[in-house]
Structure formats: structure tokens, C-alpha cells
Scaffold this motif. Sequence first.
Motif, PDB file in Angstrom:
ATOM      1  N   PHE A  11      10.298   8.156  64.995  1.00 27.03           N
ATOM      2  CA  PHE A  11      11.373   7.188  64.779  1.00 27.03           C
ATOM      3  C   PHE A  11      11.554   6.271  65.977  1.00 27.03           C
ATOM      4  CE2 PHE A  11      12.551  10.881  62.205  1.00 27.03           C
ATOM      5  CZ  PHE A  11      12.923  10.298  60.993  1.00 27.03           C
ATOM      6  N   HIS A  12      12.030   5.076  65.688  1.00 30.71           N
ATOM      7  CA  HIS A  12      12.583   4.178  66.701  1.00 30.71           C
ATOM      8  C   HIS A  12      14.064   4.552  66.794  1.00 30.71           C
ATOM      9  CE1 HIS A  12      13.638  -0.303  67.811  1.00 30.71           C
ATOM     10  NE2 HIS A  12      13.995   0.560  68.747  1.00 30.71           N
ATOM     11  N   ILE A  13      14.471   5.124  67.930  1.00 32.54           N
ATOM     12  CA  ILE A  13      15.794   5.750  68.040  1.00 32.54           C
ATOM     13  C   ILE A  13      16.675   4.974  69.011  1.00 32.54           C
ATOM     14  CG2 ILE A  13      17.039   7.871  68.603  1.00 32.54           C
ATOM     15  CD1 ILE A  13      14.366   9.378  68.223  1.00 32.54           C
ATOM     16  N   ARG A  14      17.920   4.813  68.612  1.00 34.90           N
ATOM     17  CA  ARG A  14      18.957   4.366  69.529  1.00 34.90           C
ATOM     18  C   ARG A  14      20.151   5.315  69.414  1.00 34.90           C
ATOM     19  NH1 ARG A  14      18.815  -2.321  68.796  1.00 34.90           N
ATOM     20  NH2 ARG A  14      16.699  -2.535  69.656  1.00 34.90           N
ATOM     21  N   ALA A  15      20.819   5.533  70.530  1.00 39.02           N
ATOM     22  CA  ALA A  15      21.998   6.396  70.573  1.00 39.02           C
ATOM     23  C   ALA A  15      23.009   5.763  71.516  1.00 39.02           C
ATOM     24  CB  ALA A  15      21.620   7.804  71.051  1.00 39.02           C
ATOM     25  N   TRP A  16      24.185   5.487  71.001  1.00 41.66           N
ATOM     26  CA  TRP A  16      25.158   4.738  71.787  1.00 41.66           C
ATOM     27  C   TRP A  16      26.080   5.630  72.598  1.00 41.66           C
ATOM     28  CZ3 TRP A  16      29.825   2.149  68.868  1.00 41.66           C
ATOM     29  CH2 TRP A  16      30.599   3.123  68.233  1.00 41.66           C
ATOM     30  N   ASP A  17      26.706   5.017  73.595  1.00 41.00           N
ATOM     31  CA  ASP A  17      27.905   5.548  74.228  1.00 41.00           C
ATOM     32  C   ASP A  17      29.076   4.816  73.575  1.00 41.00           C
ATOM     33  OD1 ASP A  17      26.510   7.180  75.996  1.00 41.00           O
ATOM     34  OD2 ASP A  17      26.581   5.730  77.640  1.00 41.00           O
ATOM     35  N   ALA A  18      29.906   5.532  72.834  1.00 38.52           N
ATOM     36  CA  ALA A  18      31.034   4.899  72.156  1.00 38.52           C
ATOM     37  C   ALA A  18      32.043   4.361  73.175  1.00 38.52           C
ATOM     38  CB  ALA A  18      31.698   5.896  71.215  1.00 38.52           C
ATOM     39  N   ARG A  19      32.891   3.506  72.700  1.00 41.00           N
ATOM     40  CA  ARG A  19      33.966   2.947  73.527  1.00 41.00           C
ATOM     41  C   ARG A  19      34.703   4.069  74.275  1.00 41.00           C
ATOM     42  NH1 ARG A  19      37.443  -1.858  72.800  1.00 41.00           N
ATOM     43  NH2 ARG A  19      36.030  -2.429  71.080  1.00 41.00           N
ATOM     44  N   GLY A  20      34.866   3.869  75.576  1.00 47.72           N
ATOM     45  CA  GLY A  20      35.563   4.862  76.380  1.00 47.72           C
ATOM     46  C   GLY A  20      34.707   6.032  76.824  1.00 47.72           C
TER      47      GLY A  20
ATOM     48  N   THR B 101      47.040   4.541  75.341  1.00 44.55           N
ATOM     49  CA  THR B 101      48.440   4.350  74.933  1.00 44.55           C
ATOM     50  C   THR B 101      48.571   3.546  73.647  1.00 44.55           C
ATOM     51  OG1 THR B 101      48.751   2.317  76.229  1.00 44.55           O
ATOM     52  CG2 THR B 101      49.154   4.424  77.344  1.00 44.55           C
ATOM     53  N   THR B 102      47.524   2.831  73.258  1.00 42.54           N
ATOM     54  CA  THR B 102      47.585   2.002  72.043  1.00 42.54           C
ATOM     55  C   THR B 102      46.604   2.469  70.972  1.00 42.54           C
ATOM     56  OG1 THR B 102      45.966   0.424  72.953  1.00 42.54           O
ATOM     57  CG2 THR B 102      48.299  -0.018  73.372  1.00 42.54           C
ATOM     58  N   HIS B 103      45.930   3.580  71.196  1.00 43.63           N
ATOM     59  CA  HIS B 103      44.861   4.053  70.311  1.00 43.63           C
ATOM     60  C   HIS B 103      45.461   4.816  69.134  1.00 43.63           C
ATOM     61  CE1 HIS B 103      40.851   5.006  69.186  1.00 43.63           C
ATOM     62  NE2 HIS B 103      40.829   6.251  69.636  1.00 43.63           N
ATOM     63  N   LYS B 104      45.187   4.357  67.892  1.00 40.77           N
ATOM     64  CA  LYS B 104      45.824   4.961  66.731  1.00 40.77           C
ATOM     65  C   LYS B 104      44.849   5.505  65.689  1.00 40.77           C
ATOM     66  CE  LYS B 104      50.211   2.443  66.906  1.00 40.77           C
ATOM     67  NZ  LYS B 104      50.054   1.990  68.294  1.00 40.77           N
ATOM     68  N   ASN B 105      43.601   5.037  65.688  1.00 43.21           N
ATOM     69  CA  ASN B 105      42.652   5.473  64.654  1.00 43.21           C
ATOM     70  C   ASN B 105      41.231   5.212  65.130  1.00 43.21           C
ATOM     71  OD1 ASN B 105      41.836   2.671  63.806  1.00 43.21           O
ATOM     72  ND2 ASN B 105      43.986   2.572  63.210  1.00 43.21           N
ATOM     73  N   TRP B 106      40.272   5.687  64.320  1.00 44.00           N
ATOM     74  CA  TRP B 106      38.859   5.566  64.666  1.00 44.00           C
ATOM     75  C   TRP B 106      38.195   4.338  64.049  1.00 44.00           C
ATOM     76  CZ3 TRP B 106      36.840  11.307  64.069  1.00 44.00           C
ATOM     77  CH2 TRP B 106      37.491  12.105  65.019  1.00 44.00           C
ATOM     78  N   TYR B 107      38.965   3.451  63.457  1.00 44.17           N
ATOM     79  CA  TYR B 107      38.367   2.230  62.914  1.00 44.17           C
ATOM     80  C   TYR B 107      37.747   1.376  64.021  1.00 44.17           C
ATOM     81  CZ  TYR B 107      40.739   3.261  58.495  1.00 44.17           C
ATOM     82  OH  TYR B 107      41.170   3.857  57.341  1.00 44.17           O
ATOM     83  N   VAL B 108      38.287   1.483  65.231  1.00 45.21           N
ATOM     84  CA  VAL B 108      37.704   0.720  66.336  1.00 45.21           C
ATOM     85  C   VAL B 108      36.265   1.165  66.579  1.00 45.21           C
ATOM     86  CG1 VAL B 108      38.578   2.281  68.143  1.00 45.21           C
ATOM     87  CG2 VAL B 108      38.083  -0.103  68.695  1.00 45.21           C
ATOM     88  N   PHE B 109      35.979   2.472  66.465  1.00 41.83           N
ATOM     89  CA  PHE B 109      34.603   2.949  66.609  1.00 41.83           C
ATOM     90  C   PHE B 109      33.742   2.478  65.438  1.00 41.83           C
ATOM     91  CE2 PHE B 109      37.049   6.472  68.773  1.00 41.83           C
ATOM     92  CZ  PHE B 109      36.720   6.087  70.060  1.00 41.83           C
TER      93      PHE B 109
ATOM     94  N   GLU C  29      39.917  11.061  75.758  1.00 38.16           N
ATOM     95  CA  GLU C  29      39.446  12.129  74.880  1.00 38.16           C
ATOM     96  C   GLU C  29      40.613  12.705  74.084  1.00 38.16           C
ATOM     97  OE1 GLU C  29      37.084  16.439  75.046  1.00 38.16           O
ATOM     98  OE2 GLU C  29      37.393  15.276  76.894  1.00 38.16           O
ATOM     99  N   ALA C  30      41.737  12.936  74.746  1.00 39.48           N
ATOM    100  CA  ALA C  30      42.921  13.448  74.059  1.00 39.48           C
ATOM    101  C   ALA C  30      43.437  12.453  73.034  1.00 39.48           C
ATOM    102  CB  ALA C  30      44.011  13.766  75.083  1.00 39.48           C
ATOM    103  N   ALA C  31      43.433  11.175  73.383  1.00 40.99           N
ATOM    104  CA  ALA C  31      43.905  10.146  72.451  1.00 40.99           C
ATOM    105  C   ALA C  31      43.054  10.106  71.190  1.00 40.99           C
ATOM    106  CB  ALA C  31      43.909   8.782  73.140  1.00 40.99           C
ATOM    107  N   ASN C  32      41.751  10.362  71.316  1.00 40.02           N
ATOM    108  CA  ASN C  32      40.884  10.391  70.145  1.00 40.02           C
ATOM    109  C   ASN C  32      41.249  11.537  69.204  1.00 40.02           C
ATOM    110  OD1 ASN C  32      39.197   8.145  70.554  1.00 40.02           O
ATOM    111  ND2 ASN C  32      37.997   9.260  72.061  1.00 40.02           N
ATOM    112  N   PHE C  33      41.580  12.694  69.759  1.00 35.57           N
ATOM    113  CA  PHE C  33      42.013  13.807  68.911  1.00 35.57           C
ATOM    114  C   PHE C  33      43.301  13.459  68.178  1.00 35.57           C
ATOM    115  CE2 PHE C  33      39.526  16.610  71.948  1.00 35.57           C
ATOM    116  CZ  PHE C  33      38.584  16.991  71.005  1.00 35.57           C
ATOM    117  N   ARG C  34      44.182  12.723  68.839  1.00 37.60           N
ATOM    118  CA  ARG C  34      45.482  12.399  68.241  1.00 37.60           C
ATOM    119  C   ARG C  34      45.424  11.191  67.303  1.00 37.60           C
ATOM    120  NH1 ARG C  34      47.663  13.269  74.090  1.00 37.60           N
ATOM    121  NH2 ARG C  34      48.362  15.446  74.000  1.00 37.60           N
ATOM    122  N   ALA C  35      44.414  10.353  67.469  1.00 38.56           N
ATOM    123  CA  ALA C  35      44.346   9.081  66.726  1.00 38.56           C
ATOM    124  C   ALA C  35      43.778   9.307  65.326  1.00 38.56           C
ATOM    125  CB  ALA C  35      43.504   8.068  67.504  1.00 38.56           C
ATOM    126  N   GLN C  36      44.585   9.821  64.424  1.00 32.67           N
ATOM    127  CA  GLN C  36      44.127  10.166  63.089  1.00 32.67           C
ATOM    128  C   GLN C  36      44.665   9.215  62.019  1.00 32.67           C
ATOM    129  OE1 GLN C  36      41.755  12.610  62.570  1.00 32.67           O
ATOM    130  NE2 GLN C  36      41.707  12.512  64.804  1.00 32.67           N
TER     131      GLN C  36
END
Length: 305
Positions: free
Chosen positions: A60-69, A80-88, A224-231
Motif C-alpha cells: 500500500f501507499h500509506i499515510r497516517a496523520w497526527d490529528a489536531r492537537g 476550553t471550546t472543544h465540544k465534538n469530534w466533527y473538527v477531526f 486529551e481530556a477534552a476529547n473524552f468529554r467532547a461527545q
Amino acid sequence: MSLRINDVIPTRHELALEGGAVSFLEWKGEGPQPALHFAHANGFNAMTYRHLLSPLATRFHIRAWDARGHGFTSLPADPTTHKNWYVFRDDLIRVVERFAEDAGGPVLLGGHSMGGTTSLMVAAERPDLVRGLVLVDPVMVPRFARLAMQFYRLLGRKGGPMSLADGAERRRAIFSDRATMAGAYKGRGAFRTWPDEMIADYVEGGTKHRNDGQIELACAPAWEAANFRAQGHNVWEALGKLKVPLTLIYAGRDSTCRSPAPQLLGQRDPKATLLRLGQASHFIPMEFPDVIRREILALDARLTT
């Protein structure tokens, strides 16, 4: 044919987006190859999965990102403003658009935990970009659990469904050097079942040097904590729109892909592989990388015939 760690060394690149750039690793051999993107879990980074992905680089031709943050990506990440994973989801759409353009066609998406959920939402939103999905214990908790997390967040409460976030927020972020950090993680907590080389890769891809000579987690504990809470995102709505072929590999112990998610995913693709690994924890890529590689190859073969 067996696969092994090979001499295809990943290279690091950047894709400029509004406010910064996405950093990603790339494995590219000679000649045309099917495109595969792999998205990491919350708090991790692309380099963490090097030993999982490198043996696939001859196929395969592979790419793997580092997500935001995370990792070396420089996009803004304000907990403080992170509410959901739509940004990812939206970031990954941009990344996959470029990858599909470079590769000359749709991309096979793989992802672990948050990365699996994000990949699923991309496939639901932009099926034109996606050949298929390999989901490794994606975060798909029942609706009542998601509502409980939102309720706890609204009230500012700790514990209960917020325990993972509370633990992430308390993580030690600064160490004297990478060897000390790796040694502190070995055999402990979430890293208990990880091979030494994957801990080393996690540390290499997930730390930055400080002016005082020490190293610091690139994914801040608060993020990392904000991601767990941002549901605030709705993965069930995305699942209902899903139209691409898929494979699901989920854990037999403490899975984040809970009923009825496996059954509903199977309904979206009558030919789907739904594989529960009874001895696996949520950290399947660290415990059973050979199984994930086998299923990626199997889905690619199904899509090719």
C-alpha cells in the motif's frame, strides 16, 4: 505471503490548512499502490503505529496523520471550546481529499478508537473519497452513555462517565528525556500490554523538546481530556448514512464499540467482517497487529475482485 518490518522508512510531510498544518507520515514504494490512511487514537500519534503499518508498505501507499492537537500537527487546539469530534472529521476530509488526488482514486481508511470513529464519519460524509473502512475498536458508546457524558459535562461533574477524562487530565506531561518517559510507561496502566518498541514509537512521535532541555507531551493532557468529554458529535447518525464496505475488529474486554454498534455496522454492509477478539483489550493494534494487517489485506482483496 508473510509480512515483516521492512526497509521502507516513513517520511514526514505537512499539509497546510487554515490556522496551521497537518503533519503526516508516508510510506511509498515504487509504482502504483492502493492508498491506505490510518488514523490514531485520542492522545496517540501516527508514529505509534509504525510497527503496525510498516509491513504493509510493500502493498500500500500509506499515510497516517497526527490529528489536531497531537504529534507534530500545528492546528489550533483549545480545550476550553472543544465540544465534538466533527473538527477531526472535517480536518480528515481535507487530508483524504489531497491523498485521493495524489493517489488517483478513493482511499481505504483505517483507524483505531477515536481514529476509527473519525474515519467512519468521513466515509459517511464523503463516500466518494473512501474505498472501504477498517475500524479497530472505534468509540461507539450507547446513546444513553453519550447523554450521561454530556449531562456530567454540563454540570461540571467529575467521575462516573468522565473518569477517563479525569485520568487524562492528571497525566504527567514533562519528563527529563524520552528514555525516562518510556521507562515510566513500560508495563503500567494503559501501556501494560504494549511491546517496548511501540512505547518507544509513541514517545518519539508524541513529544516535543522544551527550552529547559526536558521533553513534553505534544498532546497536552487538557486536550486529551477534552476529547473524552467532547461527545457532541452523533456517530449513530453517521452510521445510518454509511454506504462503503467495511471491516470491524473489536475488543473482547472493555471495548469502546458496544452493542448495538457491531450489529448495526453489519447491517450497513452484508459482506462485512465483524471480528471480536476475545482476549484483546482496547489496545488491539499493540496486542494483535498481525490480525489488523490480515484484515486490511482481506478487505483490499474483496474490493479489488
